[in-house]
Design a protein around this motif. Structure first.
Motif, PDB file in Angstrom:
ATOM      1  N   GLN A 154      12.136 -57.860   0.241  1.00  0.00           N
ATOM      2  CA  GLN A 154      13.394 -58.153   0.911  1.00  0.00           C
ATOM      3  C   GLN A 154      13.607 -59.661   1.039  1.00  0.00           C
ATOM      4  OE1 GLN A 154      12.869 -56.098   4.607  1.00  0.00           O
ATOM      5  NE2 GLN A 154      13.799 -54.189   3.784  1.00  0.00           N
ATOM      6  N   TRP A 178      18.046 -58.652   6.618  1.00  0.00           N
ATOM      7  CA  TRP A 178      17.140 -58.541   5.479  1.00  0.00           C
ATOM      8  C   TRP A 178      17.691 -57.462   4.551  1.00  0.00           C
ATOM      9  CZ3 TRP A 178      12.885 -61.627   4.647  1.00  0.00           C
ATOM     10  CH2 TRP A 178      12.467 -62.433   5.731  1.00  0.00           C
ATOM     11  N   THR A 202      17.103 -55.514   0.730  1.00  0.00           N
ATOM     12  CA  THR A 202      16.077 -55.183  -0.256  1.00  0.00           C
ATOM     13  C   THR A 202      16.530 -55.660  -1.624  1.00  0.00           C
ATOM     14  OG1 THR A 202      15.373 -53.272   1.026  1.00  0.00           O
ATOM     15  CG2 THR A 202      14.777 -53.311  -1.324  1.00  0.00           C
ATOM     16  N   ARG A 243      10.021 -61.350   2.126  1.00  0.00           N
ATOM     17  CA  ARG A 243       8.962 -60.566   2.784  1.00  0.00           C
ATOM     18  C   ARG A 243       8.825 -59.230   2.094  1.00  0.00           C
ATOM     19  NH1 ARG A 243      11.655 -58.340   8.459  1.00  0.00           N
ATOM     20  NH2 ARG A 243      12.998 -56.765   7.461  1.00  0.00           N
ATOM     21  N   TYR A 279       8.153 -55.133   2.942  1.00  0.00           N
ATOM     22  CA  TYR A 279       8.243 -54.119   4.022  1.00  0.00           C
ATOM     23  C   TYR A 279       7.689 -52.793   3.542  1.00  0.00           C
ATOM     24  CZ  TYR A 279      10.334 -50.675   7.181  1.00  0.00           C
ATOM     25  OH  TYR A 279      10.538 -49.636   8.050  1.00  0.00           O
ATOM     26  N   GLY A 308       6.164 -48.541  10.560  1.00  0.00           N
ATOM     27  CA  GLY A 308       6.692 -49.516   9.602  1.00  0.00           C
ATOM     28  C   GLY A 308       6.005 -50.861   9.759  1.00  0.00           C
ATOM     29  N   TYR A 317       5.694 -55.051   8.212  1.00  0.00           N
ATOM     30  CA  TYR A 317       6.254 -56.188   7.496  1.00  0.00           C
ATOM     31  C   TYR A 317       5.142 -57.173   7.183  1.00  0.00           C
ATOM     32  CZ  TYR A 317      10.691 -54.436   9.288  1.00  0.00           C
ATOM     33  OH  TYR A 317      11.763 -53.653   9.606  1.00  0.00           O
TER      34      TYR A 317
END
Length: 666
Positions: free
Chosen positions: A607, A615, A617, A644, A646, A655, A657
């Motif tokens: 992302q 953010w 993707t 980043r 994810y 989830g 990051y």
């Protein structure tokens, strides 16, 4: 009366005394003994020449001649000759006195007396008789001389008086020695006196009369002559005579055919109208309430202390009847002693339930009866049966309802009033027909007494008490990290308190875990709480799940408790291997991300952050069997971007990051 002087010597006087078989009080020297008395002659109409002999018979007027010997040192001043009945029942004495002047009996004097043995006097007042002063039978002619030395000199001669007076005896009258032996004395009368008398006489018996000198007694009455034999009898109504022992006021006398009365015989009579019975027993009793104390009370005239009461009257047996049927008989020596002035103890035995009449009938040694009837009801106690309240310990701060049913063996008694209390403090009351029941709130830990007190309609009280223990409640609070990183250490702390915010030191705390997607809690460890009530457990974070702490109950002390569920999430370890930080737009750049733990095929999102902070993707790559995912990104324009990786949440992990990095695109 006559006095004649004699000049006989003292030796002659002593010789005469021996011939007459009469020995003076002391036959020593005159100077030591005083005057000396000798009998010279005794004669009467019964015959005889005056010779003195032991026990000679005399009748009517009797002449007595005796001589007194003295010297100047013991010269007498007076003399008395008398005859008195030996069986004295109101009779008297016939006597003759002589007054002596100086010189009358020096050295001796002879005195002559005439005694009328048939003399009579009125005896017993207006209801009495002309009774002889001297009784027929054995008697004594007695001489007393007043002499300076030794003051009184006496001489006696035994005679038998026979004036042919009738003689009466009472066969039912105990002897005088009964007084000293503490045995019943006298005739006995309750409402009536049955009187028997045996009368005999040389001149026959014309009648036998009962009389009393006391006006409160029945009037004089003649006894009925027997058809044969010598026993006369009658029955007297004594119901109006006061109770007591009548000793010197009641007599029986016999008359001969010439109407002459014999010597009255004292008819000592005890009038016993019975006594008051006082059974010491409640009107409401139980079947086995035995024995019962039976008290009694005589009037004061008969109420004598032991052993004198043995001469009067005292109960000897008590019979207790139930509805007319003898229940028990208690004689002397069963539970008491002869003459006991306190009462009896009677054993009633097992009594039937219901309303009854107990009759207490006591008879005394005189045959008198005393009776008391007592209405009683025989009941059973009301028995409670607890039906609720004792199934388990009570937890402090909670309420508990106690309840009971009641029953009675007699089928009648019931719980008219009842009270429930704990340690003496009432928390519920009620009356028939409400059953015993009440709710109590427990505030203090420990053992308490729950008491049910029942009072029946007859006043009978039953108390049932049972102990119950109040234990403390516990509260368990669990704290720990909401999110942990996979493979890191996660510490959970249970804080356990009991009622009153007191730490539950020593509590056993189980740390339980349930993995997301499962339904079973599994204990990971059991830890003992410290003095502050805290227990800690540290584990390695692996998967998403839930934790809870369960405090075990401690016997007789506290209850168990379970904390609220604590959700615990685990994120994966997500890194980017040496990310490229410069790029040319239009040309692709390769980035490799690593995930632990991993599942092959799990997609990772690469992302970029927009100017507005969102953010978005750019691309997606799946994890390979080695746990890495490589993505190629082509930047469409120049500029500086923040990137980043994810990892979307799964059932096992939340989830995750990666750390972001910056890339400059030219």
């Amino acid at each position: 009366m006559g006095i004649s002087r004699s000049v006989r010597s003292l030796a002659v006087a002593a010789s005469a005394a021996v011939l007459c078989a009469v020995v003076p009080t002391s036959a020593a020297v005159a100077d030591d003994t005083g005057a000396v008395i000798t009998f010279d002659g005794i004669s009467s109409a019964a015959g005889g020449d005056g010779t003195v002999s032991a026990g000679q018979t005399i009748t009517g007027a009797t002449d007595v001649t005796f001589t007194v010997h003295a010297d100047p040192g013991d010269e007498p001043t007076s003399a008395v000759v008398s005859i008195t009945g030996t069986v004295s029942q109101g009779t008297g004495t016939v006597k003759q006195a002589f007054s002596l002047s100086p010189g009358d009996c020096l050295p001796s004097c002879t005195l002559h007396a005439t005694l009328d043995t048939a003399a009579t006097q009125q005896f017993g007042g207006s209801n009495g008789v002309a009774a002889p002063l001297v009784n027929d039978g054995e008697n004594t002619i007695h001489v007393e001389v007043d002499s300076p030395r030794p003051r009184i000199v006496t001489a006696d001669s035994a005679v038998t008086v026979d004036n042919e007076r009738p003689v009466v005896t009472l066969p039912d009258l105990p002897g005088d020695d009964a007084w000293t032996n503490h045995r019943p004395v006298g005739l006995s009368a309750d409402g009536e006196l049955s009187l028997r008398a045996t009368a005999t006489g040389a001149n026959g018996v014309s009648r036998v009369r009962y009389f009393s000198s006391n006006s409160t007694w029945p009037a004089p009455v003649d006894l009925t002559a027997p058809a044969s034999g010598a026993t006369w009898a009658t029955t007297l109504d004594t119901s109006a005579v006061r109770a007591g022992l009548w000793g010197g006021e009641v007599y029986v006398v016999a008359y001969d055919k010439d109407g002459r009365a014999g010597s009255p015989v004292r008819a000592t009579t005890l009038v016993d109208h019975g006594f008051t019975i006082m059974p010491k027993l409640d009107t409401i009793i139980h079947p086995g309430e035995t024995p019962v104390n039976v008290k009694y009370a005589y009037p004061s005239a008969l109420n004598k202390t032991f052993p004198s009461n043995l001469n009067y009257a005292y109960p000897v047996s008590t019979t207790v009847s139930l509805d007319g049927t003898t229940q028990a008989t208690t004689p002397v020596a069963a539970y008491t002693y002869e003459g006991n002035t306190e009462g009896f103890v009677a054993d009633l035995g097992q009594l039937p339930y219901g309303a009854h009449t107990l009759a207490f009938d006591t008879v005394d040694n005189r045959g008198a009866h005393g009776r008391a009837d007592l209405s009683v009801r025989v009941v059973s106690e009301v028995t409670p049966t607890w039906t609720d309240g004792f199934q388990a310990f009570v937890v402090a701060g909670s309420s508990r309802t106690f309840a009971a049913t009641t029953s009675a063996a007699d089928g009648v008694s019931r719980a008219e009033h009842w009270t429930l209390d704990v340690d003496g403090t009432t928390f519920a009351t009620g009356s028939y027909p409400a059953r015993p029941s009440g709710t109590w709130k427990a505030t203090t830990t420990g053992v308490h007494d729950v008491t049910l007190t029942i009072v029946s309609q007859y006043g009978d009280t039953t108390v049932s008490s049972l102990p119950i223990r109040v234990v403390a409640a516990t509260t368990t609070r669990l704290t720990g990290p909401a999110i942990s990183t996979y493979g890191s250490k996660a510490t959970f702390t249970a804080d356990v308190t009991q009622t009153g915010a007191k730490p539950a030191a020593g509590a056993k705390v189980s740390f339980q875990y349930k993995r997301t997607g499962t339904t079973v809690w599994k204990t990971q460890a059991t830890v003992t709480a410290d003095s502050t009530g805290k227990a800690r457990y540290t584990t390695t974070a692996k998967y998403n799940g839930a934790w809870r702490a369960v405090t075990a109950a401690k016997n007789l002390t506290w209850t168990s408790s379970t904390s609220k569920t604590l959700a615990a999430y685990v994120r994966a370890v997500l890194t980017v291997r040496e990310p490229v930080t410069t790029a040319v737009h239009g040309r692709s750049v390769s980035y490799t991300a690593l995930s632990a733990p991993y599942v092959q095929g799990t997609g990772l999102l690469f992302q970029a952050r927009q100017k507005d902070g969102r953010w978005v993707t750019l691309t997606r790559a799946a994890l390979s069997s080695s746990g890495s995912a490589t993505a190629r990104i082509t930047f469409s324009r120049a500029g500086t971007l923040a990137l980043r990786v994810y990892r979307p949440a799964t059932g096992d992990l939340t989830g995750t990051y990666s750390s972001s990095w910056t890339v400059k695109v030219s």
